[in-house]
Design a protein around this motif. Structure first.
Motif, mmCIF file in Angstrom:
data_model
loop_
_atom_site.group_PDB
_atom_site.id
_atom_site.type_symbol
_atom_site.label_atom_id
_atom_site.label_comp_id
_atom_site.label_asym_id
_atom_site.label_seq_id
_atom_site.Cartn_x
_atom_site.Cartn_y
_atom_site.Cartn_z
ATOM 1 N N SER A 87 0.862 -0.975 0.128
ATOM 2 C CA SER A 87 0.029 0.001 0.068
ATOM 3 C C SER A 87 0.930 1.094 0.067
ATOM 4 N N HIS A 88 0.116 2.192 -0.539
ATOM 5 C CA HIS A 88 0.832 3.863 -0.029
ATOM 6 C C HIS A 88 -0.063 4.389 0.529
ATOM 7 N N SER A 89 0.603 5.040 1.563
ATOM 8 C CA SER A 89 -0.342 5.966 2.393
ATOM 9 C C SER A 89 0.204 7.419 2.074
ATOM 10 N N ASN A 90 -0.950 8.324 1.595
ATOM 11 C CA ASN A 90 -0.601 9.751 1.445
ATOM 12 C C ASN A 90 -0.953 10.525 2.972
ATOM 13 N N ASP A 91 0.120 10.769 3.825
ATOM 14 C CA ASP A 91 0.015 10.945 5.163
ATOM 15 C C ASP A 91 -0.083 12.492 5.223
ATOM 16 N N ALA A 92 0.060 13.471 4.387
ATOM 17 C CA ALA A 92 0.095 14.852 4.771
ATOM 18 C C ALA A 92 0.394 15.242 3.123
ATOM 19 N N GLU B 47 -2.510 16.362 16.077
ATOM 20 C CA GLU B 47 -2.181 17.464 15.182
ATOM 21 C C GLU B 47 -2.091 17.223 13.675
ATOM 22 N N GLU B 48 -1.828 15.932 13.471
ATOM 23 C CA GLU B 48 -1.809 15.512 12.094
ATOM 24 C C GLU B 48 -3.037 15.350 11.365
ATOM 25 N N PRO B 49 -2.881 15.751 10.043
ATOM 26 C CA PRO B 49 -4.065 15.542 9.246
ATOM 27 C C PRO B 49 -4.530 14.170 9.217
ATOM 28 N N ALA B 50 -5.585 13.972 8.589
ATOM 29 C CA ALA B 50 -6.268 12.571 8.190
ATOM 30 C C ALA B 50 -5.416 11.817 7.096
ATOM 31 N N LYS B 51 -4.870 10.675 7.317
ATOM 32 C CA LYS B 51 -4.182 9.957 6.106
ATOM 33 C C LYS B 51 -4.922 9.103 5.242
ATOM 34 N N VAL B 52 -4.283 8.969 4.021
ATOM 35 C CA VAL B 52 -5.042 8.032 3.144
ATOM 36 C C VAL B 52 -4.312 7.035 2.522
ATOM 37 N N THR B 53 -4.504 5.915 2.971
ATOM 38 C CA THR B 53 -4.195 4.489 2.714
ATOM 39 C C THR B 53 -4.574 3.787 1.410
ATOM 40 N N SER B 54 -4.025 3.782 0.163
ATOM 41 C CA SER B 54 -4.674 2.885 -0.917
ATOM 42 C C SER B 54 -3.814 1.721 -1.118
ATOM 43 N N PRO B 55 -4.665 0.953 -1.529
ATOM 44 C CA PRO B 55 -4.070 -0.492 -1.985
ATOM 45 C C PRO B 55 -3.219 -0.500 -3.108
ATOM 46 N N LYS B 133 -14.871 9.560 18.658
ATOM 47 C CA LYS B 133 -15.045 10.130 17.316
ATOM 48 C C LYS B 133 -14.511 9.228 16.182
ATOM 49 N N PRO B 134 -14.897 9.406 15.005
ATOM 50 C CA PRO B 134 -14.553 8.511 13.921
ATOM 51 C C PRO B 134 -13.258 8.489 13.759
ATOM 52 N N ARG B 135 -12.308 7.525 13.692
ATOM 53 C CA ARG B 135 -10.938 7.676 13.355
ATOM 54 C C ARG B 135 -10.345 6.712 12.178
ATOM 55 N N LEU B 136 -11.465 6.027 11.374
ATOM 56 C CA LEU B 136 -11.126 5.229 10.469
ATOM 57 C C LEU B 136 -12.195 5.057 9.493
ATOM 58 N N VAL B 137 -12.197 5.346 8.110
ATOM 59 C CA VAL B 137 -13.199 5.306 7.314
ATOM 60 C C VAL B 137 -12.862 4.594 5.951
ATOM 61 N N ILE B 138 -13.355 3.679 5.466
ATOM 62 C CA ILE B 138 -13.334 2.978 4.247
ATOM 63 C C ILE B 138 -14.242 3.638 3.055
ATOM 64 N N CYS B 139 -13.569 4.365 2.271
ATOM 65 C CA CYS B 139 -14.530 5.050 1.415
ATOM 66 C C CYS B 139 -14.179 4.858 -0.091
ATOM 67 N N ARG B 140 -14.817 5.623 -1.029
ATOM 68 C CA ARG B 140 -14.152 5.406 -2.570
ATOM 69 C C ARG B 140 -13.330 6.721 -2.724
ATOM 70 N N ALA B 153 -5.312 20.316 6.326
ATOM 71 C CA ALA B 153 -6.307 20.466 7.296
ATOM 72 C C ALA B 153 -7.429 19.310 7.074
ATOM 73 N N TRP B 154 -7.209 18.253 6.386
ATOM 74 C CA TRP B 154 -8.188 17.342 6.268
ATOM 75 C C TRP B 154 -8.235 16.325 7.635
ATOM 76 N N ARG B 155 -9.482 16.347 7.943
ATOM 77 C CA ARG B 155 -9.854 15.781 9.270
ATOM 78 C C ARG B 155 -11.258 14.757 8.738
ATOM 79 N N ILE B 156 -11.437 13.783 9.434
ATOM 80 C CA ILE B 156 -12.606 12.819 9.240
ATOM 81 C C ILE B 156 -13.955 13.704 9.926
ATOM 82 N N LYS B 157 -14.891 13.912 8.989
ATOM 83 C CA LYS B 157 -16.111 14.605 9.775
ATOM 84 C C LYS B 157 -16.690 13.703 10.917
ATOM 85 N N GLU B 158 -16.972 14.298 11.953
ATOM 86 C CA GLU B 158 -17.261 13.729 12.960
ATOM 87 C C GLU B 158 -18.555 12.902 13.007
#
Lengths: 174, 168
Positions: A87-92, B47-55, B133-140, B153-158
């Protein structure tokens, strides 16, 4: 199990072709195979060398192979192709974590990367690893990309066409 | 020539080095580009923004094909070894990765869940349902903001509760 002793083995229908089904076992620990003028030597478990160009020096296959590579577009999270990446994670903005499928044996691996310039051959980018906050592990590599003034990217325009190609070479022993 | 997942039978890979399995998959399977990603926040780093992990698409092909990847618990064990104070190098690779029976074919949803447990820190997902609060979401991926100007500034909507909403 018998033993065949001969100086030369040739094919029956074509003397220049012979087929051996499936597996050939050569030697026990050490073995040498000559492909014409190229010598492949197995000196010990996990140590295979091949004659390099010039015919005198050798290259160690295991240490010289790239174990992980990846080409991806950071901001679009578009993963183009890879080897041994799960996987790749876009962290910021400007920060990425690349996670491996087959881990390295320790954290002393080397990595290198490059950035695809949008156009003009004038984008100055640095790829680095933050030793203060990002701990690399045997399973993942954390990197950042920065522009000429050192700032991590916060503008979609700067990095919208960024491609990072990483190669990591290290003995993957386990 | 590469084929789609499921159109070729996976060889018996128990006992085969994971590296060689991945090589077989890369040679024989077409990539599978998932439309899904995992958006998550680290409760230890608020303090860190939301992260996006892609397979990875090659990895996803292995997951959907089956008979290639080790159980996710193998990676937990390797991570545990690495946290030991006297850790120098992994020694349990053969036991945990190569000689372990590979897992069967997964659905895409199962593969994403496997990836969460493999690549996202355990303290994020182990008790995510009990967090306040939500800390993990699977989405498109199309549910993510399409512009990156405010990426940090990305955060998961509460109050997120529907798949139709933007998640960050």
């Amino acid at each position: 199990m018998g033993t065949i002793k001969a100086d030369t083995v040739t094919g029956l229908a074509d003397p220049n072709k012979a087929t051996i089904p499936n597996t050939i076992t050569m030697g026990s620990t050490t073995a040498t195979l000559n492909f014409g003028n190229t010598v492949i030597t197995n000196a010990s478990a996990g140590s295979t060398t091949v004659t390099a160009e010039g015919g005198s020096t050798t290259t160690n296959l295991q240490q010289g192979l790239c174990k992980v590579w990846s080409t991806f577009e950071h901001d679009a999270i578009s993963l183009e192709d890879s080897l041994n990446v799960s996987s790749h994670s876009n962290d910021a903005a400007g920060r990425t974590t690349i996670t491996f499928t087959n881990n390295f044996s320790n954290v002393d691996y080397a990595y290198c990367g490059t950035v695809f310039d949008g156009q003009g051959a004038n984008d100055v980018r640095t790829i680095g690893h933050d030793n203060g906050t990002d701990t690399n592990s045997t399973s993942a590599l954390k990197i950042y990309t920065a522009q000429a003034d050192g700032a991590l990217n916060t503008s979609e325009r700067l990095f919208s066409h960024q491609h990072l190609k990483f190669t990591l070479s290290k003995k993957m022993e386990h | 020539m590469k084929v789609k997942v499921g159109e070729i039978e996976t060889p018996e890979f128990q006992g085969t080095h994971l590296w060689n399995r991945l090589g077989w998959a890369k040679e024989n399977l077409e990539m599978v580009r998932s439309q899904y990603c995992i958006v998550w926040e680290d409760p230890n780093k608020p303090e860190e923004p939301a992260k996006v992990t892609s397979p990875d698409p090659n990895w996803m092909a292995c997951a959907l094909q089956g008979g290639i990847l080790p159980p996710v618990s193998s990676y937990w064990e390797l991570a545990k070894d690495e946290t030991q104070p006297d850790f120098e190098r992994h020694t349990r690779g053969p036991e945990l990765l190569h000689n372990m029976k590979p897992i069967d074919a997964m659905t895409e949803e199962q593969a994403i869940e496997y990836l969460i447990m493999k690549d996202i820190p355990q303290h994020v997902w182990r008790d995510y349902e009990t967090a306040n609060k939500p800390r993990l979401v699977i989405c498109r991926k199309d549910q993510l903001p399409q512009k990156r100007i405010w990426r940090n500034a990305w955060r998961i909507k509460e109050d997120i509760n529907t798949l139709q909403e933007k998640v960050a």
